[in-house]
Design a protein around this motif. Structure first.
Motif, PDB file in Angstrom:
ATOM      1  N   GLY A 151       0.849  -1.252   0.115  1.00  0.00           N
ATOM      2  CA  GLY A 151       0.059  -0.036   0.106  1.00  0.00           C
ATOM      3  C   GLY A 151       0.837   1.143  -0.154  1.00  0.00           C
ATOM      4  N   VAL A 152       2.172   1.096   0.106  1.00  0.00           N
ATOM      5  CA  VAL A 152       3.056   2.294   0.097  1.00  0.00           C
ATOM      6  C   VAL A 152       3.570   2.474  -1.379  1.00  0.00           C
ATOM      7  CG1 VAL A 152       5.339   3.550   1.039  1.00  0.00           C
ATOM      8  CG2 VAL A 152       3.377   2.563   2.480  1.00  0.00           C
ATOM      9  N   ARG A 153       3.521   3.381  -2.243  1.00  0.00           N
ATOM     10  CA  ARG A 153       4.086   3.687  -3.230  1.00  0.00           C
ATOM     11  C   ARG A 153       5.381   4.256  -3.241  1.00  0.00           C
ATOM     12  NH1 ARG A 153       1.860   8.071  -7.956  1.00  0.00           N
ATOM     13  NH2 ARG A 153       3.414   7.390  -9.580  1.00  0.00           N
ATOM     14  N   CYS A 174       1.095   6.981   0.655  1.00  0.00           N
ATOM     15  CA  CYS A 174       0.421   5.889   0.393  1.00  0.00           C
ATOM     16  C   CYS A 174      -0.628   5.573  -0.816  1.00  0.00           C
ATOM     17  CB  CYS A 174      -0.991   6.356   1.527  1.00  0.00           C
ATOM     18  SG  CYS A 174      -2.077   4.781   1.982  1.00  0.00           S
ATOM     19  N   ALA A 175      -0.505   4.373  -1.482  1.00  0.00           N
ATOM     20  CA  ALA A 175      -0.974   4.306  -2.803  1.00  0.00           C
ATOM     21  C   ALA A 175      -2.267   4.580  -3.048  1.00  0.00           C
ATOM     22  CB  ALA A 175      -0.726   2.763  -3.181  1.00  0.00           C
ATOM     23  N   SER A 176      -3.196   4.674  -1.818  1.00  0.00           N
ATOM     24  CA  SER A 176      -4.716   4.864  -1.807  1.00  0.00           C
ATOM     25  C   SER A 176      -4.965   6.373  -1.714  1.00  0.00           C
ATOM     26  CB  SER A 176      -5.376   3.987  -1.248  1.00  0.00           C
ATOM     27  OG  SER A 176      -5.120   4.079   0.045  1.00  0.00           O
ATOM     28  N   THR A 177      -3.997   7.276  -1.477  1.00  0.00           N
ATOM     29  CA  THR A 177      -4.248   8.572  -1.126  1.00  0.00           C
ATOM     30  C   THR A 177      -4.590   9.332  -2.340  1.00  0.00           C
ATOM     31  OG1 THR A 177      -3.060   8.499   0.761  1.00  0.00           O
ATOM     32  CG2 THR A 177      -3.323  10.611   0.070  1.00  0.00           C
ATOM     33  N   ALA A 182     -10.744  11.007  -2.706  1.00  0.00           N
ATOM     34  CA  ALA A 182     -11.244  10.042  -3.042  1.00  0.00           C
ATOM     35  C   ALA A 182     -11.172   8.764  -2.361  1.00  0.00           C
ATOM     36  CB  ALA A 182     -11.120   9.847  -4.679  1.00  0.00           C
ATOM     37  N   GLY A 183      -9.994   8.569  -1.819  1.00  0.00           N
ATOM     38  CA  GLY A 183      -9.798   7.334  -1.299  1.00  0.00           C
ATOM     39  C   GLY A 183      -9.085   7.641   0.239  1.00  0.00           C
ATOM     40  N   ALA A 196      -5.177   9.560   6.377  1.00  0.00           N
ATOM     41  CA  ALA A 196      -5.428  10.802   5.571  1.00  0.00           C
ATOM     42  C   ALA A 196      -6.646  10.882   5.409  1.00  0.00           C
ATOM     43  CB  ALA A 196      -4.584  10.455   4.179  1.00  0.00           C
ATOM     44  N   GLY A 197      -7.439   9.747   5.495  1.00  0.00           N
ATOM     45  CA  GLY A 197      -9.193   9.974   5.183  1.00  0.00           C
ATOM     46  C   GLY A 197      -9.466  10.590   4.246  1.00  0.00           C
TER      47      GLY A 197
END
Length: 415
Positions: A151-153, A174-177, A182-183, A196-197
């Protein structure tokens, strides 16, 4: 056919025994001998469980042979004493967490509640949050060398300045931030809402490596701290700077480089999903800690921002790990020594040092802490880790994971 020569058990145990002795009683003088002793002590200092397991396995194998030698008893005694010494080293690791917890709870005289100075980021109370978790023993034992978690880019070899060799950085996020919220922060994020929420990147953590100002590269130290911040929604940057034959000959260019990196974050950060107004925390190890503190104490000083004097280089906070905080030479002592700069403009600071550091003795950190607490209106957190030496942020030891947690609790106040 001649039988192979058997290596005596004392000879097999001797390297671990010597490393353990040096971990418990380091050489302090002369400097060359102290440095050699520090390097030799690192296996026992940072990986006592692994060294203990290796010593135990070696001894059991030797004693399990049918043919024994008188030296085996000597070797077994050495092994027992070595394992006992490693137990003391491990106990010192476990003592780090309560020391760090106490440092985060204590306030310097005159400090009130921690106020985060940017509108919309909220406030933090004077009471530190509770530790997030206990020592993750499976990680300590099976994965001591930190690798980017799921999950870490990682984006490596990026350039932030005119020199493509000196001005390099590795960026971990964070890959989904997402910048538009949106993520979330992905699998591994904290369940208490500190990720990050919906707010995208929460802040920027810049880490500056050590190496006596003459060696080093990005992502060499404090990897676990970088990955932990990235996992929790920070943009984590590990950067290098202009290296020089002597510390003084590179001054102030290495400081200018880090300020230029702050300029890059403000100007180019949005193209990498980093908000232009994100709070920036600068941390450093050893020589990098000197640069981090100089960056904190010289915010917006035009002497160290040639060509970009207009850029706001104020930090949200600064962190120093086993740092050197003295002058870099006699010719620059009035400007290269952090305590020669007023503490009145210092951001919140956390300084962590080992009590047995022989490369950069702890007295330098004490000197800087006195200077900061005498003049800074912001919190100054200080912790001395029992039995810790130089370079305690290389592997995921119980001690360093406690440091990672403490730094996260400190920086979360300013995101």
């Amino acid at each position: 056919m001649p039988r192979p020569t058997r290596v005596p058990l004392p000879a097999l145990v001797a390297p671990a025994a010597a490393s353990t002795v040096l971990a418990l009683r380091p050489i302090r003088r002369p400097f060359a001998a102290a440095t050699a002793g520090w390097v030799a002590s690192l296996p026992a200092l940072e990986m006592p469980l692994h060294i203990g397991a290796l010593v135990s396995a070696t001894t059991a194998s030797a004693l399990g042979r049918r043919e024994r030698h008188p030296s085996d008893l000597v070797g077994a005694g050495m092994a027992a004493l070595t394992c006992a010494g490693l137990g003391v080293v491990l106990a010192r690791h476990l003592a780090a967490r309560p020391v760090l917890d106490r440092a985060l709870r204590e306030r310097a005289p005159g400090d009130g509640a921690l106020q985060v100075g940017t509108e919309g980021r909220g406030t933090a109370t004077a009471t530190s949050p509770a530790p997030r978790h206990r020592t993750p023993w499976p990680t300590v034992l099976a994965r001591p060398w930190p690798l980017p978690p799921h999950g870490v880019r990682a984006r490596r070899g990026m350039v932030y300045g005119p020199d493509p060799v000196a001005n390099r950085l590795d960026l971990y996020t964070c890959a989904s931030t997402r910048p538009d919220g949106a993520g979330g922060v992905g699998a591994g994020s904290r369940a208490d809402g500190a990720g990050a929420g919906s707010g995208g990147v929460r802040g920027v953590l810049v880490h500056i490596h050590g190496g006596h100002f003459r060696a080093g590269a990005p992502s060499r130290e404090s990897r676990a701290m970088l990955f932990d911040h990235a996992r929790r929604g920070w943009a984590a940057i590990s950067a290098t700077y202009t290296l020089s034959p002597t510390p003084e000959s590179g001054f102030p260019q290495h400081l200018v480089d880090i300020k230029r990196l702050i300029h890059w974050i403000r100007a180019e950060g949005p193209s990498h999903d980093i908000p232009a107004d994100a709070p920036i925390v600068v941390a450093g190890s050893s020589a990098g800690a000197h640069i981090a503190m100089m960056t904190a104490l010289t915010a917006n000083d035009p002497r160290f921002q040639p060509g970009f004097e207009h850029v706001d280089t104020t930090l949200a906070a600064a962190v120093g790990l086993y740092g050197y905080y003295g002058r870099l030479g006699s010719a620059t002592r009035d400007v290269s020594d952090p305590v020669r700069h007023p503490a009145s403009g210092a951001p919140p600071v956390a300084i962590i040092h080992g009590t047995l550091d022989t490369y950069t003795p702890v007295k330098g950190s004490r000197r800087l802490v006195r200077h900061l607490r005498a003049g800074s209106p912001n919190p100054v957190i200080y912790a001395e880790l029992p039995g810790a030496q130089h370079g305690f942020d290389a592997v995921r030891s119980p001690r360093y994971l406690a440091v990672v947690d403490a730094v996260a609790r400190f920086t979360d106040r300013y995101a």
